[in-house]
Enzyme design. Structure first.
Site, PDB file in Angstrom:
ATOM      1  CB  CYS A 106      -0.915   0.010   1.221  1.00 14.22           C
ATOM      2  SG  CYS A 106      -2.028  -1.395   1.284  1.00 14.22           S
ATOM      3  CB  CYS A 107       0.155   4.664  -1.232  1.00 13.01           C
ATOM      4  SG  CYS A 107      -0.057   4.261  -2.976  1.00 13.01           S
ATOM      5  N   GLY A 108       2.253   4.815   1.174  1.00 13.50           N
ATOM      6  CA  GLY A 108       2.492   5.381   2.491  1.00 13.50           C
ATOM      7  C   GLY A 108       3.160   4.446   3.466  1.00 13.50           C
ATOM      8  CE  LYS A 109       0.223   1.126   5.737  1.00 15.59           C
ATOM      9  NZ  LYS A 109      -0.163   1.504   7.088  1.00 15.59           N
ATOM     10  NE  ARG A 176       4.939   4.014  -3.705  1.00 14.84           N
ATOM     11  CZ  ARG A 176       4.180   4.957  -3.190  1.00 14.84           C
ATOM     12  NH1 ARG A 176       3.271   5.539  -3.945  1.00 14.84           N
ATOM     13  NH2 ARG A 176       4.311   5.327  -1.940  1.00 14.84           N
TER      14      ARG A 176
END
Length: 263
Positions: A106-109, A176
């Site tokens: 997930c984004c932000g991890k 990503r």
């Protein structure tokens, strides 16, 4: 599902007027735990493809290895989701590295730049490589057209290692950072020179993505999305040209514009 990167599921779709039963394709999410010299090191949630490249690239980006020959042996149990890695010089969980971590998709991890091993492994880029605006746009188009998994699911990130003439290697993953680690691993395993290479990326340029580019050693990163302020601060410091919002006929150059021909 081993060996697959997508799967299908029966869903109900609403088209604005009617509910329609149909089959939908989606990305597979797969946990892979790295056992390093017999000790659990990290668990990554990833797309189950190019797993050897992913492990090698991740270990290199963490500063655990520098070359492929630092690995004595590697065995990946795809069924159970474990990668067993033994190093030539045995690794101990020193205080300057991380203890066990869970790295999500997930984004932000993502990790922060100021971990000690990040400071050790991030390179200041001195390349004199330049690229034209047309080449920026063409490389982005090639990367987007090369990803059948994104076209099928819309649920993955794409990354490509390129020269100004075209794509050298492209990788896809739900994470990503994983897509970039796969590229890094490919380069290490195949001894690919990086001095004239460019990273083309589908997602936003976060600090983690920028840091991955610095660890890989590329001086230009092209994205169809936005950067963050911390990523641009890092790009300034590390000598990386960051280009974002490559869409249609335009784009934004945020840092080190001397590598974009015509500026």
């Amino acid at each position: 599902m081993i060996g697959q990167v997508t799967t299908s599921r029966n869903i109900v779709r609403y088209d604005g007027q009617n509910f329609i039963k149909q089959e939908d394709e989606m990305a597979i999410e797969y946990p892979l735990t790295i056992m390093l010299d017999g000790t659990e090191f990290a668990t990554m949630v990833c797309t189950p493809s190019e797993l050897e490249e992913l492990v090698v690239g991740f270990l290199a980006s963490e500063g655990i290895i520098r070359v492929y020959e630092d690995i004595q042996s590697m065995h990946i149990d795809e069924q159970k989701g474990f990668a067993y890695v033994d190093l030539v010089n045995k690794h101990s969980m020193q205080k300057d590295f991380h203890s066990k971590r869970f790295i999500g998709s997930c984004c932000g991890k993502g990790r922060q730049f100021y971990f000690y091993n990040d400071v050790k492994t991030a390179k200041t880029i001195m390349t004199k490589l330049t690229i034209t605006p047309k080449e920026c746009q063409e490389l982005m188009k090639q990367m987007q057209e090369s990803s059948s998994h994104f076209q099928q699911t819309g649920g993955v990130h794409n990354a490509a290692l390129c020269t100004t003439e075209g794509i050298v290697i492209a990788r896809t993953d739900i994470g990503r950072h994983n897509a970039l680690d796969k590229i890094f691993g490919y380069c290490i395993i195949n001894r690919i020179s990086l001095k004239d290479k460019i990273i083309v990326f589908s997602g936003r340029i976060s600090s983690e993505v920028l840091l991955k580019a610095a660890k890989i050693g590329t001086g230009i990163i092209l994205s169809k999305s936005a950067p963050t302020n911390l990523a641009l601060d890092m790009a300034d410091e590390l000598g990386i040209t960051a280009v974002g919002f490559i869409r249609g006929n335009g784009f934004n150059v945020y840092t080190h514009p001397q590598r974009i021909a015509g500026i």
